[in-house]
Design a protein around this motif. Structure first.
Motif, PDB file in Angstrom:
ATOM      1  N   ILE A 101       0.854  -1.192   0.000  1.00 18.13           N
ATOM      2  CA  ILE A 101       0.000   0.000   0.000  1.00 18.13           C
ATOM      3  C   ILE A 101       0.886   1.237   0.000  1.00 18.13           C
ATOM      4  N   GLU A 103       1.435   5.462  -1.154  1.00 21.65           N
ATOM      5  CA  GLU A 103       0.775   6.722  -1.446  1.00 21.65           C
ATOM      6  C   GLU A 103       0.960   7.041  -2.919  1.00 21.65           C
TER       7      GLU A 103
ATOM      8  N   LYS B   9      -6.306  -5.010  -1.556  1.00 25.51           N
ATOM      9  CA  LYS B   9      -5.728  -3.680  -1.387  1.00 25.51           C
ATOM     10  C   LYS B   9      -6.842  -2.623  -1.411  1.00 25.51           C
ATOM     11  N   ASN B  12      -6.053   3.915  -2.531  1.00 21.11           N
ATOM     12  CA  ASN B  12      -5.550   5.085  -1.810  1.00 21.11           C
ATOM     13  C   ASN B  12      -6.209   6.356  -2.356  1.00 21.11           C
ATOM     14  N   GLU B  13      -5.877   7.433  -1.722  1.00 20.28           N
ATOM     15  CA  GLU B  13      -6.554   8.707  -2.033  1.00 20.28           C
ATOM     16  C   GLU B  13      -6.399   9.083  -3.502  1.00 20.28           C
TER      17      GLU B  13
END
Lengths: 174, 345
Positions: A101, A103, B9, B12-13
């Motif tokens: 994971i 960013e 998963k 994400n942003e």
């Protein structure tokens, strides 16, 4: 078209498209060396087809399709390999998830989603947004009207967004 | 691996934004930054060029060759073929010329020895010329061995090749000499001599030695020559008859065996010849009386063993035998140290 002409246009295509094709492949395999290999193999394959005398309407589209297939083959191989390896080594999935994971934009996921678009949309989206071609040039390249191309680009983007959502929400199809 | 864990998963942003139609430009901009480096690009171009020209090069050659034939009548095509054949043949001459300077172990050496030289040999008409040619060739082989040795390239393979060729040249030489009259062969000075190339490893270095070897029969027939040899081989005798009295009998037995072997086949090495020369000295006296048959030699030797064992000269030529025996006894001690080495060689 004589061999000499063929050779000339092949290398024109190489000069024009190698960067673009490299990008196209690189963000899918996430490995520079592998991407270089696949790009080179794709050009060789294109040349083999061209020199065999087969007529190709759109060499560029053909080239990208070859590359796309090569990437998929590659994924398949890597997947088999890593599954075998994991089975041998005793893989703990939870650890791996925590690491993976990140960013920012997950390029691999984004590219995977793009790859799932029908080819005619993908081509238009890619040329317009990544390669920044003018709609007029894309239309000429694809042999479509400018209108049709604009529609394809918009639809393609919308489909792409949906594919990205699907990639996370739905079970992975690959 | 991604596909394995893809389901688990969470988005994400950034990806969420992307799926909502935001941040696309960032993605595209990032995609655009990725290009081939100059070296990657030129390396790949070079690879493709080679790939492409390999094919078109062949296709071009084919087209160039085929095109004229398609346009020509049969007769024209035939004359064109003849021209092409001549061009190819002259190319062959070029290769043949280039091969003249080649050495064993090189690609063109076979062209030289299997094609060039036999063809030139065909031009020689008389047996005389042919014999001379064979001699020239064997000399060439020597020079080649010389050259290789100078460059330190005279390996086992090369020397074997050269030896094989020399043997062949000598066969030719003998064949043509037989056809020719003896006078000529004598003039060449080759009938009684054989040239032998021997490669030995000494101190880790490859050396080569060329020595002339006499034919055994010749020597037997030629008594005078034998006598010359005797004086020349006084030193050799040191190495032959150096043993102490205790070992005398065993030694003699061994010698007898050796001698038999030698009699059975031609001596092929110098050391064997040395031995023989040594024996020749011992043998010389009996030989002069009993003739020059090899069986006679053997008998004489046996008698001699007896005589030296018993210490009494009961042989036909008493004087010479005594001289020789005494000589041997004196030299025994000096030579004993060297005997082993000589044997090893």
């Amino acid at each position: 078209m004589t061999k000499v002409d063929l050779e000339k246009s092949f290398f024109e295509l190489y000069e024009r498209e190698s960067d673009s094709l490299f990008r196209f492949v690189f963000f899918r395999v996430n490995d520079r060396e592998v991407a270089l290999d696949l790009v080179q193999e794709s050009f060789v394959k294109l040349w083999e087809v061209l020199s065999s005398g087969r007529a190709i309407d759109n060499a560029r589209a053909f080239l990208f399709r070859i590359a796309s297939n090569k990437v998929i083959d590659r994924y398949r191989k890597v997947k088999e390999y890593s599954l075998d390896l994991l089975a041998e080594e005793g893989f703990d999935a939870s650890l791996e998830v925590a690491v993976s994971i990140e960013e920012g934009i997950d390029m691999k996921e984004a590219m995977k989603a793009l790859e799932r678009l029908p080819e005619k949309y993908r081509e238009a989206v890619w040329l317009r947004n990544v390669e920044e071609w003018a709609v007029k040039d894309i239309a000429k390249h694809l042999g479509e009207s400018e209108n049709a191309v604009s529609v394809r680009i918009h639809r393609g983007i919308a489909m792409w967004r949906k594919k990205i959502r699907d990639g996370y929400d739905k079970p992975d199809r690959e | 691996m991604t596909s394995l864990i893809g389901n688990k998963k969470s988005m994400n942003e950034e990806m969420k934004k992307l799926s909502e139609g935001k941040g696309e430009n960032e993605l595209f901009a990032r995609l655009r930054t990725e290009v081939l480096t100059l070296s990657e690009k030129s390396e790949m171009r070079l690879f493709l060029r080679r790939k492409v020209s390999a094919k078109t090069g062949f296709a071009r050659a084919y087209e160039m060759l085929a095109a004229p034939f398609r346009m020509l009548s049969f007769r024209q095509a035939a004359s064109l073929s003849a021209i092409i054949a001549i061009v190819l043949a002259s190319g062959g001459i070029g290769v043949a010329k280039a091969s003249e300077q080649s050495l064993p172990g090189e690609v063109l050496y076979k062209v030289k020895t299997v094609i060039n030289e036999p063809i030139l040999g065909l031009l020689k008409r008389t047996p005389e010329e042919k014999a001379l040619w064979a001699k020239t060739l064997s000399e060439r082989r020597m020079e080649e061995a010389d050259e290789l040795a100078v460059f330190g390239k005279l390996g086992e393979k090369e020397s074997r090749e050269i030896e094989g060729l020399i043997e062949k040249h000598h066969e030719d030489l003998e064949r043509y000499e037989d056809e020719d009259d003896d006078d000529f062969a004598n003039a060449l000075g080759l009938q009684s001599e054989k040239i032998e190339l021997k490669i030995e490893t000494r101190d880790g270095k490859k050396e080569y030695r060329i020595h002339e070897r006499e034919e055994r029969e010749n020597r037997k027939e030629d008594d005078e020559r034998e006598k010359e040899d005797r004086s020349a081989s006084e030193e050799d005798r040191l190495f032959e008859n150096e043993d102490e009295e205790d070992d005398d009998l065993i030694r003699k037995e061994e010698k007898k065996e050796d001698r038999k072997k030698i009699d059975e086949k031609e001596p092929s090495e110098k050391k064997v010849e040395l031995k023989k020369q040594g024996e020749a000295v011992k043998r010389s006296e009996p030989e002069s009386d009993s003739g020059s048959k090899s069986e006679g030699d053997d008998k004489d030797e046996e008698e001699k063993t007896d005589s030296s064992g018993s210490g009494s000269g009961k042989d036909d030529g008493g004087d010479d035998d005594e001289n020789k025996d005494s000589g041997n006894d004196e030299e025994d001690e000096e030579g004993s140290g060297d005997s082993g080495e000589e044997g090893d060689n």
